[in-house]
Design a protein around this motif. Sequence first.
Motif: not given
Lengths: 476, 139
Positions: A217-220, A242-244, A264-266, A346-348
């Motif tokens: 759902i989130l990816k769109d 984070v994964l997307l 925003y992990a980026k 998750v984002c480390g």
Amino acid sequence: MMSVKIIIPTALRQHTDDKDELQLNSKDVKSALQELVTAFPDLRSYLYSDNGRLRNFINLYLNEEDVRYLQGEETTLKDGDVLMIVPAVAGGAPGHDYQGPSFSPSEFARYSRHLIMPEVGLEGQKALKNSSVLIVGAGGLGTPSAMYLVAAGVGRVGIVDFDDIEKSNLHRQVLYSEEDVGRSKSEVAKERLLKVNPNVSIELHKLRLDSSNALDILKDYDIVMDGTDNFPTRYLVNDACVLLGKPNVYASIFRFEGQASVFYAKEGPCYRCLYPEPPPAGLVPSCAEGGVLGVLPGIMGSIQAAEAIDLILGKGTPLIGRLLLFDALDMKFKELKLRKNPDCPVCGEHPTVKALIDYEAFCGVKDESDEVKEMTAGALKRLIDAGDDVFLLDVREPSEYEMARIEGARLIPLGELPQRINELDTADDIVVYCHSGQRSAQAVHLLSGMGFKKAKNLKGGIVAWMEQLDSGARTR
Amino acid sequence: MTIRIAKKAFDEMRAHAEATYPEECCGLLVADGKKEILESVKMRNVFSGPRHDRYDIDPLELFRADRSVAARGLRIAAIYHSHPDYPATLSRFDLDHSFTWYSYVVTSVPKGRAGDTRAWLPSDDHRAAVEEEIQVVVG
């Protein structure tokens, strides 16, 4: 055995020895597909994703009817049925860095106060129209943010919510009216939002977001807005973002206090960098338990909307790496600096969470009500009437206790229970209750883990108790 | 990589892109066994929202076209669509929704006139696409 025909799109014939239809003997859709991929293993990767789920963009039609409207993969087949595999073909241009979409005269008029600002202008307004935001939770935070995003011309707004509108929502969820009580939140939201601005599209996801559907759902969407009221969903939304690689515009509210940030992990920390572990279940009360000032989510949801718009426009300094704290009682804003945790799971630098997990279990709120011993209101009444010794434990908040309680009940709010456990006796027949049975189920779970094997949960809480008294009064 | 398209099919596809401007058009390119595109088939864009930057093909319409094509020993080799006022590259959204078994042919339509037409083969992970050279076959 059923004899059914399965039709393969011509493009896939190269994987089926040039056959575009096959005769199978399968009892349901699922086993027909299994039979198909067993016969032609090359097809598997086209039809199923790595985790073994049927791909999102594959449509299955049974005699020209979408199986999603039947019983999905469980749909049973009968002799002569025709099952068709049809790809869902879709696409389209973005418009961010080109001339983009055009606006009708009515849209020019609508957005004129945006268009004259140098920070927005025509380019910014087009960026808004080309953007998409997913709002998780159409409640106190989600409704004001949705109204502002839609009014501002965000082209595509998705809403995840499966709840119905309750009367107690109306003091803060101003998108809904008195007459909407009992109706689906997402459906009413769509109706109202399209009246606010008919130039946008509203997509509904009437479901409970969980690990099996969140990524799909989130990816769109370009941006995700966290307007949830519980920890499992909050961690789920964070990890999925984070994964997307998507920004998660976050806010939360409690009584007079609000928090907001952009995870925003980026570019900065994520929610787990701030809160690596969820609080113990039941320790932090929800709005239903602790209450909330009606206007507070209006302010915090509006902050979320402003952040999303800034991100879309690429202007200003977003709340990445900053936690904004708002106190509506003293009318003060404060700001805390957040740092990215290099050891964040998750984002480390060396993430250990690389896929979505079971967030209910992670947050210790796994629904174990079937394991919790229960008692109905009627049974409790009979025990009390018979003069049996029952220790009634009320785990609600003092304000709730003052309004109504079962006579003779001892008040220990759920959050205080671990510290005040010595006020209870394991030998007593304890019956725990709250408003509707959720918090008390957690309390019973906690108690039984500490040796209170006789503790029982009052099913349906004080609400059920009152109803039982009422009906008793009527029949008498 | 090369994709050969009969001139008639190529022209029809581009005319379709101009006709639906400022909305996106969509359709199918039908090939024989040698992956030579012989025909184009128009599909309706059934996307329920603004169609200037989005298309959806009706699954049942696609299915029927696929069957009639199969009955003639042909197959759908590519999906075509237009990008009004946008380059003929695959967008992120296109990639996310792509099927690796189709080529994707995109026509840019700046200000209502068909511009570039380019063909793309999406990668398995839906993150990129390889461009295919289009050869328009006359005769």
